[in-house]
Design a protein around this motif. Structure first.
Motif, PDB file in Angstrom:
ATOM      1  N   PRO A 134      33.283 -29.304 -51.995  1.00 13.03           N
ATOM      2  CA  PRO A 134      32.900 -28.922 -53.361  1.00 13.03           C
ATOM      3  C   PRO A 134      32.923 -30.143 -54.273  1.00 13.03           C
ATOM      4  O   PRO A 134      33.648 -31.107 -53.996  1.00 13.03           O
ATOM      5  N   LEU A 156      36.025 -30.786 -59.571  1.00 15.40           N
ATOM      6  CA  LEU A 156      36.108 -29.707 -60.550  1.00 15.40           C
ATOM      7  C   LEU A 156      37.383 -29.898 -61.347  1.00 15.40           C
ATOM      8  O   LEU A 156      38.393 -30.342 -60.804  1.00 15.40           O
ATOM      9  N   ARG A 175      39.295 -25.397 -55.553  1.00 14.48           N
ATOM     10  CA  ARG A 175      38.352 -26.120 -54.697  1.00 14.48           C
ATOM     11  C   ARG A 175      38.716 -25.955 -53.236  1.00 14.48           C
ATOM     12  O   ARG A 175      39.256 -26.863 -52.620  1.00 14.48           O
ATOM     13  N   CYS A 201      32.146 -23.562 -56.171  1.00 12.36           N
ATOM     14  CA  CYS A 201      32.806 -23.344 -54.872  1.00 12.36           C
ATOM     15  C   CYS A 201      32.867 -21.828 -54.634  1.00 12.36           C
ATOM     16  O   CYS A 201      33.928 -21.220 -54.641  1.00 12.36           O
TER      17      CYS A 201
END
Lengths: 453, 453
Positions: free
Chosen positions: B330, B333, B339, B297
């Motif tokens: 994104p 994560l 994000r 990101c």
């Protein structure tokens, strides 16, 4: 309005306080489980380093803390002493409430205070690996943290049900490089024996102890390590009470009440022994020292002061202590760290001598205290620590009745970040108030060992 | 060998630092999403209290911290500045590494630094309830902690997938008395619309924002609260950098490098703005300020400095900022807090002006840094904070090459006690190194809003 009292790092204690030096007469010795005769250093040497065995039996009042140990403790020590202003206000009490906050340690509890010196002395003796057991994982994670810093290997036998249902403390141990094995395991003879009988067993602390001791006894350069009960463990924990006494002195205060939760006794010993010592040596006389335990495992309030084994199987030395009987099995408790049939021999002796007063509480009132604490002081604490909070709240409410501006000190032994399922259970009404029936205690006390010194 | 540098409570900053006063020219204003004209205080008044709107636009260099807010911050602030002796030794670097440790707050991160004043100003304006959204739950739990202390109700819309898969931050919110609802929910029109289309959706932060804003806009005495990006949020976080600057001065040091992780930008702003201000006002010139973001990101390293919406649906004001496009999504994560397609307008401006240098890293190298940190310094930290650690380690290794004894300061924004599944994934090789493809960024940047001020 001062909230936190910090000691600077130069004031980190240089010695531990050994209360054995100030007991009016020596402790009754541990007895060998086979012969019933007093156990000597040679009986402990296969599993403990000589420095710790020496501390276990020492009559010296102060014992130096090695510089290498102080260096690591400085990561989080001296720990803060915090004035609970908002809790006082909520309770409308004239009492001043201070808590020693041990949740700031890397492992999140008071346990590293002894894990670090234990790892250190083993490393100094050339040991390369330590084995231990853990229930919910507080002790295992503390030892994993400590052994990593001295480049020791660490194997933790974790009670199988916790290993699978509370996996995050296992993850912490792995982050610090330790090996964590669900117990019973095929790794040891005692584990295999249990698994043969019942392959689906969820394990117990008693079994995990047997596995860890067997591992140490049957592997070269491997020792065993214990996180509570023993004298050297209580000794290492006195750093908390020594710091707290100095921190209160900075406020020109001395506690009227010292309160801690009691399982095996190590956090309670740590916060209270320096103050108990002041009573024993005649420096102070009016401080009330209160040990708080769960009503479901009421060792100090309803047990006997007798010799008993430390484990279920009766393989450990017999210790003179308050006990509910070594085959007493407490119900599943959210405060897993307080589920032990016995107690530290020194704590037991001080209860027997009237220096320490025990109290017990049911689970729901303890969680209610934990929620009150979180909503006034912010911190979400471990169910074990919440027993001390409940004790402190009750004393503060007594002060409201009498109008006395007393000073209360309690040990807040750790955070509750890995106990959120217990809080969930409380919120959904799923916590059981189990008060131990008399018959159950009588039954297990009937099985105390026959050889009693 | 000093490890922790504490400030006493009297030295807790009395004012926040507003870097807007020291920018060479004013920030580009937020634009109304409908008209494209600059948005005024009246546009924000339905969801924010006037004090915060004033701070959002203020050009005053210092803004007083209310005493009631300082009183609560004192539960854990000033937070410790810790010298990472063991990490330095492990890296064999001549550099001195210091970290500002925000994991000591009750919610475990830097987020309460702004949650507390936000709750306070809302309470002062007579607001009785605050709504917000949360992804993994860091912000929701911080706001729950803060609203509880001012007797405000709090409703948190938590992204449904996190609500069910990471339930413990939800439990924390409940401990502090907040209501936590999986989003999308039947509670709002926007939630119902999504649920009608896909009853099994796992939700998104964009949807949760829509629900929280709608809740505030459609209920009496209810406001909305945001945990990052906005100027007043960055302002409140400067307390970290102000403390750290004073703590380093106690060691007669000033940092050569200031490093933080960047998601929406608030923790990075907090640690770095006081030092960026020293550069802007000509007091210092050689300090390098580094913002670290995930390669998955890469807003600051590969985005455009343009006007864009803050949310996916394009309902918020447009902000001039680095952005990957408001419909950039994104990948999942482990550092969920990083994000975000955009970034704080002030952080963006300082990157654009060359005061801040961004870097990006892949997930596995970030987790490797987190493990190194845990095994040297002890603390198990959040994946978000680990980005800053990775940045600090790389700079320290550069110092090893050059032999320069530089001073590195980084923000360690929170503990990782609720991120242990991510550590488990790392240990089992389950972490994916996702470097964002150029095409994907191009595609979403093609959809920037047409009205650009």
């Amino acid at each position: 309005m001062q909230t936190k009292i910090y000691l600077d790092e130069e004031s980190l204690p240089k010695t531990w306080y050994n209360i054995q030096a100030d007991l009016p007469s020596p402790l009754d010795p541990p007895l060998h489980p086979g012969t019933g005769k007093p156990a000597g250093p040679e009986d402990f040497a296969p599993i403990f380093p000589m420095e710790l065995i020496g501390q276990e039996m020492s009559q010296q009042r102060t014992i130096p803390i090695p510089e290498e140990v102080r260096d690591i403790l400085r990561i989080w020590r001296p720990s803060p002493l915090i004035r609970a202003h908002r809790l006082e206000k909520f309770l409308k009490t004239p009492a001043k409430i201070y808590y020693k906050w041990e949740g700031v340690s890397p492992a999140g509890s008071h346990k590293p205070n002894t894990a670090v010196p234990q790892a250190y002395y083993n490393m100094k003796e050339g040991i390369e690996r330590i084995s231990t057991e853990t229930g919910a994982g507080q002790w295992g994670s503390a030892l994993a943290f400590a052994t990593n810093l001295f480049d020791l290997e660490c194997t933790v036998y974790m009670v199988s049900s916790s290993y699978y249902h509370k996996p995050y403390r296992k993850s912490m141990m792995q982050v610090w490089g330790a090996e964590c094995i669900p117990s019973p395991s095929p790794r040891t003879a005692s584990g295999r024996a249990i698994l043969e009988k019942d392959p689906n067993t969820s394990g117990s602390l008693g079994i995990a102890i047997s596995e860890a001791v067997e591992d140490a006894a049957t592997h070269a350069n491997t020792h065993y390590s214990l996180g509570s009960v023993l004298n050297h463990v209580c000794l290492h924990q006195t750093i908390m009470g020594l710091e707290a006494r100095e921190q209160l002195a900075m406020e020109e205060l001395y506690p009227d009440y010292v309160i801690g939760s009691v399982g095996g006794g190590s956090n309670f010993a740590g916060i209270s022994f320096p103050f108990a010592g002041d009573i024993l040596t005649g420096k102070k006389k009016d401080t009330e020292i209160i040990g708080v335990e769960p009503a479901a495992c009421p060792t100090l309030t309803r047990g006997l002061y007798e010799y008993d084994y430390g484990d279920v199987a009766g393989l450990t030395p017999m210790l003179k202590m308050y006990t509910l009987g070594h085959d007493f099995i407490p119900p599943a408790l959210h405060a897993g760290g307080l589920r032990y049939h016995g107690d530290s021999p020194i704590v037991s002796r001080l209860v027997h001598d009237g220096i320490i007063t025990p109290r017990s509480y049911l689970q729901n009132e303890v969680f209610e205290a934990a929620i009150t604490f979180a909503r006034t002081e912010g911190m979400i604490i471990a169910p074990e620590a919440a027993h001390a909070v409940k004790g402190a709240i009750d004393v503060a409410l007594e002060c409201r009745k009498t109008g006395e501006e007393k000073t209360i000190l309690f040990c807040n032994s750790g955070h509750g970040h890995f106990d959120m399922t217990a809080y969930d259970a409380y919120h959904t009404g799923g916590i059981i108030d189990y008060d131990c029936p008399d018959d159950l205690i009588k039954e297990s006390l009937a099985n105390l060992p026959k050889q009693r010194g």
